[in-house]
Design an enzyme around this catalytic site. Sequence first.
Site, short mmCIF file in Angstrom:
data_model
loop_
_atom_site.label_atom_id
_atom_site.label_comp_id
_atom_site.label_asym_id
_atom_site.label_seq_id
_atom_site.Cartn_x
_atom_site.Cartn_y
_atom_site.Cartn_z
N CYS A 1 59.86 -20.27 17.18
CA CYS A 1 60.77 -20.20 18.31
C CYS A 1 61.33 -21.55 18.69
O CYS A 1 62.35 -21.63 19.38
CB CYS A 1 60.08 -19.58 19.52
SG CYS A 1 58.67 -20.52 20.12
N ALA B 1 57.30 -5.92 20.27
CA ALA B 1 55.94 -5.60 19.82
C ALA B 1 55.53 -6.49 18.65
O ALA B 1 54.62 -6.14 17.90
CB ALA B 1 55.85 -4.13 19.41
#
Length: 579
Positions: free
Chosen positions: A50, A193
């Site tokens: 990220c 998820a």
Amino acid sequence: MSLLVVGLSHRSAPVSVLERASLNAGAQLKLLQDTVAAEPAAEAAVLATCNRIELYADVDKFHAGVAELSTLLAQHSGVGLEELTPYLYVHYEDRAVHHLFSVACGLDSMVVGEGQILGQIKDSLARAQDLHTAGRLLNDLFQQALRVGKRAHSETGIDRAGQSLVTFGLEQLSAGADVQRWARGKRALVIGAGSMSSLAAATLARAGVAEIVVANRTFERAERLARILSEGDDTDVLARAVPMDSVPGELTRADVAVSCTGATGLVLTADAVVASVQGRTGAPALEDAAGADTAVRETAVREAGEAPLPGAGSAADENCPLDLSSVSSVPSGFSVMGEAAVAGMDAATLEQHGAWAAGGTAVDRTREPGRSGPETDAELIGALAATATRVGRIPERRRPEPVVEVPRPEPVLFLLDLAMPRDVDAAVHRLAGVRLVDIESLADASADAPMAADVDMVRRIVADEVTAFGAAQRAAHITPTVVALRSMAADVVAGEIARLEGRLPGLDDKHRAEITQTVKRVVDKLLHAPTVRVKQLAAEPGGAGYADALRTLFDLDQETVASVSRAGNSTTEKNRGPA
């Protein structure tokens, strides 16, 4: 061949650039394939998280490798090379090893010491292995990085120096309060998820939230995560799964929402958050004090019992010895008590102005000899008016205007955005009643985090491991040459024994074996010292040239050496696997 890494991270690039340069799974695969197809690179691996995108490669030319890897990153990220280049960093050979080992230990993470990066490095290696873009160098490098990272976490307290990104984000949401006390009894919505969302859900469950709702585009994955949470032995949280189109309604019920998806666009717009807050409270989520209406500010000022200083020509400037009321070009709000008002004054006038500003009344001014009062006054007033026109209003020092902050209401919705690119509209930061923590605000919050003594211990571990890895790689580089040398010596022994048998055809088996063993011992003793020493020398910095020297001195066939290397790589390929 040499190790090269080209990349960008939260340390080198702003979040806006990282968002645009993020690579999805398909883009990462294509980048790997195109890298090994390029001329300078023989191996390649991509580490994309990220807050970083890094391309590792084994290259035969440094400058050509940097140019090629930079171009490939730009092409696959969709950010132009000219725009991307200022944010790229390059590490080569030992510096590249040091960088990856530091990353594996969490030293280069946004939150120092977080351990999630180890899983991401493992995934990166597995991806390169599946595509057969990782050879001996990158297999050894990434597997050793995993071992170094595990060693750092087991031998030091680096975990105490920082938390996972999820834990750190929840601490920011709770504004420094105890996370478990803050989270207890809250209803949570987890959007996504994947690994990060699963970690967030598990962290919230352990923190004591009453309910977790999981939303995901693939409903089966949401159901699986909800089932894992419900069946966990260490929590008693109520968990359920919903489809993505149920997010707006669930957001109205939720106290805290965590989003981390792979979506390329916004998952939660500002309008959607406004609607959810309004649906929860019955009142609209207005912009906070930074964008509040002027009337709200004036009301707050009146309630505080203090009024801002008036502008030029008002009662507060009454009795000032310098009259600016006749100057129409003076900017509104200019006060003769500001710094601009005293610019260009002579000593006598400055003294009078200062006495008036301090006491609020004018005092007689001692005029300079030989100059009439009215002319001097007119000249000074004109100079001051010109200065005010040119400079404008300067913040007051003697009587500062009171700053009244409109208190921000307590948030009713807490949002944690861990996605890159962002899932939640940045405009949500301005909404009252909502607290948003995203990657950018996490970077700001962690920038000044204190470094613990454990961090220094990890740095020493990294330095030692880099030295050991470099020595092992340099020693491995010369091993094919040593093997080829011993193979050549064995061929010489076999040839001489065959020649001896031709000259002594009656030689019995016992004597032939004894002679053969003697010749081999002589050759081994002659080769032992130089081969051991050359391995030692090759393991030292700058020792790569010893392999070339050995090949030259013994006239070794280059193809023979290369075939030994290929055989070694083939063995590594069969036995590979993450640590």
